[in-house]
Design an enzyme around this catalytic site. Structure first.
Site, PDB file in Angstrom:
ATOM      1  N   GLY D 155       0.874  -1.318   0.059  1.00  0.00           N
ATOM      2  CA  GLY D 155       0.011  -0.152  -0.044  1.00  0.00           C
ATOM      3  C   GLY D 155       0.697   1.247   0.130  1.00  0.00           C
ATOM      4  O   GLY D 155       2.137   1.297   0.294  1.00  0.00           O
ATOM      5  N   CYS D 156       0.132   2.550  -0.374  1.00  0.00           N
ATOM      6  CA  CYS D 156       1.060   3.779  -0.470  1.00  0.00           C
ATOM      7  C   CYS D 156       1.388   4.282   0.878  1.00  0.00           C
ATOM      8  O   CYS D 156       2.712   4.365   1.049  1.00  0.00           O
ATOM      9  CB  CYS D 156       0.184   4.665  -0.921  1.00  0.00           C
ATOM     10  N   TYR D 157       0.506   4.214   1.982  1.00  0.00           N
ATOM     11  CA  TYR D 157       1.093   4.714   3.288  1.00  0.00           C
ATOM     12  C   TYR D 157       2.166   3.497   3.754  1.00  0.00           C
ATOM     13  O   TYR D 157       3.372   4.307   4.328  1.00  0.00           O
ATOM     14  CB  TYR D 157      -0.101   4.786   4.339  1.00  0.00           C
ATOM     15  N   THR D 159       4.326   2.002   2.299  1.00  0.00           N
ATOM     16  CA  THR D 159       5.484   2.243   1.525  1.00  0.00           C
ATOM     17  C   THR D 159       6.368   3.392   2.107  1.00  0.00           C
ATOM     18  O   THR D 159       7.469   3.340   2.533  1.00  0.00           O
ATOM     19  CB  THR D 159       5.270   2.344   0.029  1.00  0.00           C
ATOM     20  N   SER D 160       5.564   4.597   2.434  1.00  0.00           N
ATOM     21  CA  SER D 160       6.305   5.725   3.083  1.00  0.00           C
ATOM     22  C   SER D 160       6.742   5.603   4.359  1.00  0.00           C
ATOM     23  O   SER D 160       7.646   6.224   4.828  1.00  0.00           O
ATOM     24  CB  SER D 160       5.233   7.004   2.739  1.00  0.00           C
TER      25      SER D 160
END
Lengths: 354, 354, 354, 354
Positions: D155-157, D159-160
């Site tokens: 997911g995007c969050y 990854t960050s």
């Protein structure tokens, strides 16, 4: 892979320069061998333009001082992303040293030094070059670009206005005196300049006209329209600033030529315009003639070298409305310059461009 | 403080309705006694419109069902912020019950039911009221508004176009066939509707034309221009959607009347236009005629009932360029409706407005 | 209407100054009798701040030079919207001349001149005034503000952080060492300065942290938290810049006090926090304690003097999350200053504010 | 050019799907041989996703119905850009047919079907596949990705958050219980859904937290952190919505491990963190460890597969602040999926990515 041609960029720290460096770093046929900037000499591209830091070369190539002799030693094709007036100072020695020059400033776009002086308020610094320079709009001047040593890459507003109108004038479809161009541009068009007018809080939630009624770009627009129409043309042009980073949307108000005056002739005018566009642009890789109900939208062209064009005839008024959308930094500046480079270098015209 | 007049709003959950409720909650001469919404009945204004939660009444007044009888019992002036077609259903019983009605929809803006049907594609629901309705543009119809029972508050684009042009037509300064209006609107103009086209990621970093060539607002624009010119008028109008919440910027392309054809006559045309505007608007509290180099900017009018107007004569083309800026939700909708209410109610015309 | 108190603003051309002038022009109990600016002396408010041109006084009142003697003759309450360091130069003579002074800079927010020097890197210009200055946060210091001659209006980030935390510290609900404040601010917070970092194209489509780890606002935040906790407090604070004109959203990460360590005690911690907020703020006109599922959103407070506060206990981690939203230019600057003025002037505390 | 591997995309009409199609159309080693969409079957890519119209294949390749058998015949590597739950329905038959599957949904990210049920509130549709699926984060699982048949792209969050923290946990530098992640995401993260909350006028000039305190992404974040720390980890996570199209900025608040308690040990903690990052990421093509005063900014990564990471130790609090920036649609979704494909396909890991 074959040997790559060496290219350089003088004055690469503005928005057009950044976009140009991005395109050249990703280009399959060239090697970006030198970039210059008075302000940033000694720093890597990645340090000055962090958006480009993922290109390996951006982490090693350092800005040099802006020295034409040095650049001529390192590159055979050189782009100038400099203010008008300054660009000429570099173009002259670079051409003498045998480089091909692609200038993104206004210095070599006009054929007439007197018009240059009228619009840019100083004498042209190198009028002898105006005859040899080619206006770098590939869809119009592809053959001349092929052999040119000096290419004057067009302005952003002119690109959005000329591509939709030149063909209509050439085919005699519209009345030359009727052209009104209403344009909206993103704020990157104003350059990377520390001025109050372009602060976020002054541009966001704002839309405003500016620079009317005599914007400098009129000079090259009217020159090229005049060539297409084979007579002098004066147009109406109003630019507006809108809160987007990139993109120009131009809406053109045009009158059909007098011989489309009867209702029956007007009724197939829409198709006549479409046929003219098809004839000129059907095989152009970067011109998108929109079909059906689609209308141009800057978000569909931003980051690409495309121009979207749509047209409508208003049966109530008899006018032709043509709308276009481009990315002011790509088709309106650096992408178009790379397209010209591809022609000059003998590469596929779409190489390194989307 | 004197007793306040009771006012109501039917259909207050959209963007215009929210702005109207804001203005009425802050108004010194009225009491907002009822707001209705089918969807939100039972909830307080603060719950539905949290931007307004700081007004004490917003925390106590609850939305009622949209029931004309109930509203007529509670309020003597009623605003309708409803879709066209639906507004008429409420206007008829409210008028019969003796209320003054200020309608923000298009239902009563046109004098001719046939034109309504042409543009809104259904029969007019209450054609007998069209004769009595007054077009609620105070700068043009102040005296008629005073005694009106039914006020049709103008559309947003029409307001931005009519205020700068009517006076020029009345004075015979411009050619009636020449009018081209190019407008840019913020996204709130599309209403609070869950549609893909108006998602943030579809509108942000985008500018696009839409609704051409026959936008519904043309009907009221051409009606009012025709009255001013004393002959039928057809104009060219292109709306564009830009990524701001609020604001309309209109740029008008106009041709001076034929009797300004000589160069000497044209040379003082700019002043003639200024004099016409001064004559009409010098004492208007919400019309700002810009001086010097200033040009309209939506950020200077957003949140206010002002219209900014500037004009330039282009000596190269002989055209007159007029630019205007308004807040589409205030002068273009709710603010203008409150201005009409102030006239109807006998209040200071600027009461509750900036 | 009763006679209005005369007020002045020194240094009114920035964003806070503009908002302050807006609030004062619309205030029922005061007359804005003088505004000053070195840069704009001689111009009307409407010319310099066109957003305010619809206030009749804005078209007549001209900027004066920034001269304390002149201001003291014309106004009895004076606002300073000047850089820190400069504000003191005006505060001293104005106080000597008998004016009440409301300073929006940081000059009088700190009680300890050594802390001022640590954070602002120069000696305090008027340390003798630090004892008498009152920190102008009405919800905390209302009684002291009433009689104050010199009011130090709080910073924007501090307001968004202090109002949600002071009461929790006072009631011993949270662990003083645990406070982490993560804030996002609109770009107007950076002021109207021509710097590349705040250009539209540098801020739009961007979010970035800045000024870590020792932002100047920490000095006043920790001072006030220390007073509430009755012991020295150090917090973690990270500001971020986001592409909105106005608004601060702060998310606070807090640890319940050690005596809430058991699960059963933690289970009603959410209610305990709510009860503490109710006790402190139930009657505060500008504090909105959000109910149900609602969470703060800057769009609901922009243009108003409100602060929205919501809180959640995370059962998985035992932490308390508190979120607040304000308009950095209103509750975070000019609105709060007007609220203090209302107290000083004996007006309704909500006069002229929404 | 060598023969290209055939790849397909199921469900390509959302924002991640569009970005994935863009990357695949520009990829030197693959041929996009099939794209599917129930809604758009029969239309060309260019018609549905006009931003991609300049790729020649986009003007010829038409969307097919979403039929696993058909896709398996046409492609050997298949991407799923579908809602969770639905993705499994396609993964099962595609794997059985011998395709490699790269799923961008959450369906195969969790190793434990019970955790899936807890966070996604329905039984896992294909729990037998959880053992074989590999979490597609190349910097962490490169070797496992090489031979995987089923890749669960993160997911995007997550990854960050994971890339900056996993290495610190592995090296024992931070306290596992201390992790607080505060994230801001652009609106494309909410998907292309017609909901009021994501309208332009609801998101523009707004910032707001949402989905607290138990966002679904916590499940995969805590799973991966637990693996790195070799013990169960619970973190605090607050997502916020900000008005940009793309980009996630995460600020992490971390406590150094207890053995960094003395001042002298803490003094070189900053370098220890830097050394750990260097060790893990110095040769990673998409991880940018920022030097000097630079801090992450989403505008520097948007459109690229890069993650920017910077860190600061706050000497006042002893905390470590780590900040990261990614493009939620590229490194946070489609770019990372292509990076995994490059590994699976045996291509250069940076092929087709910047």
């Amino acid at each position: 892979m074959n040997e790559r041609i060496k290219v350089g960029v003088i004055g690469a720290s503005g928005y057009s320069g950044e976009e140009l460096v991005r395109l050249l770093l990703g280009h399959p046929n060239v090697e970006l061998s030198i970039v210059t900037s008075r302000q940033y000499a000694g720093k890597t591209i990645a340090q000055v333009l962090p958006k480009l830091a993922n290109y390996p070369e951006a982490r090693t190539l350092r800005f040099s001082d802006s020295d034409a002799t040095l650049v001529a030693q390192r590159a055979s094709i050189v782009f100038l992303t400099l203010p008008h007036g300054v660009a000429s100072e570099f173009a002259v020695p670079l051409l003498e040293a045998g480089c091909k020059v692609i200038d993104l400033s206004a210095d070599f776009r006009l054929r007439d030094a007197a018009v240059y002086k009228e619009f840019y308020t100083h004498d042209h610094p190198a009028p002898h070059l105006l005859k040899t320079a080619v206006y770098g709009m590939p869809e119009i001047y592809r053959n001349k670009i092929k052999g040119a040593a000096l290419i004057a890459s067009p302005g952003c507003y002119p690109t959005s206005i000329l591509l939709p109108t030149i063909q209509l004038l050439r085919e005699g479809l519209i009345h030359g005196e009727s052209i009104i161009a209403d344009s909206m541009s993103g704020v990157s068009g104003a350059g990377r300049k520390a001025e109050l007018d372009y602060l976020f809080a002054e541009c966001n939630e704002s839309v405003r006209p500016y620079g009317i009624p005599k914007h400098r770009h009129l000079s090259e627009i009217e020159q090229e329209l005049g060539i297409a129409a084979k007579k002098a043309i004066r147009i109406q042009f109003t630019p507006h600033l809108i809160p987007v980073n990139r993109g120009i949307l131009t809406t053109l108000y045009l009158a059909p030529s007098p011989h489309f005056s009867t209702e029956s002739e007007l009724s197939n005018f829409h198709e006549r315009v479409g046929a003219a566009y098809q004839k000129a642009y059907a095989n152009e890789p970067f011109v998108r003639l929109l079909e059906g109900a689609a209308l141009p939208d800057t978000k569909n062209v931003v980051g690409t070298n495309a121009i979207e064009i749509a047209w409508r005839v208003d049966p109530r008024t008899g006018r032709l409305i043509v709308m276009s959308a481009i990315d002011n930094l790509v088709k309106g500046a650096s992408g178009q310059a790379v397209q010209s480079m591809n022609i000059v270098g003998g590469f596929a015209e779409t190489a390194g461009l989307v």
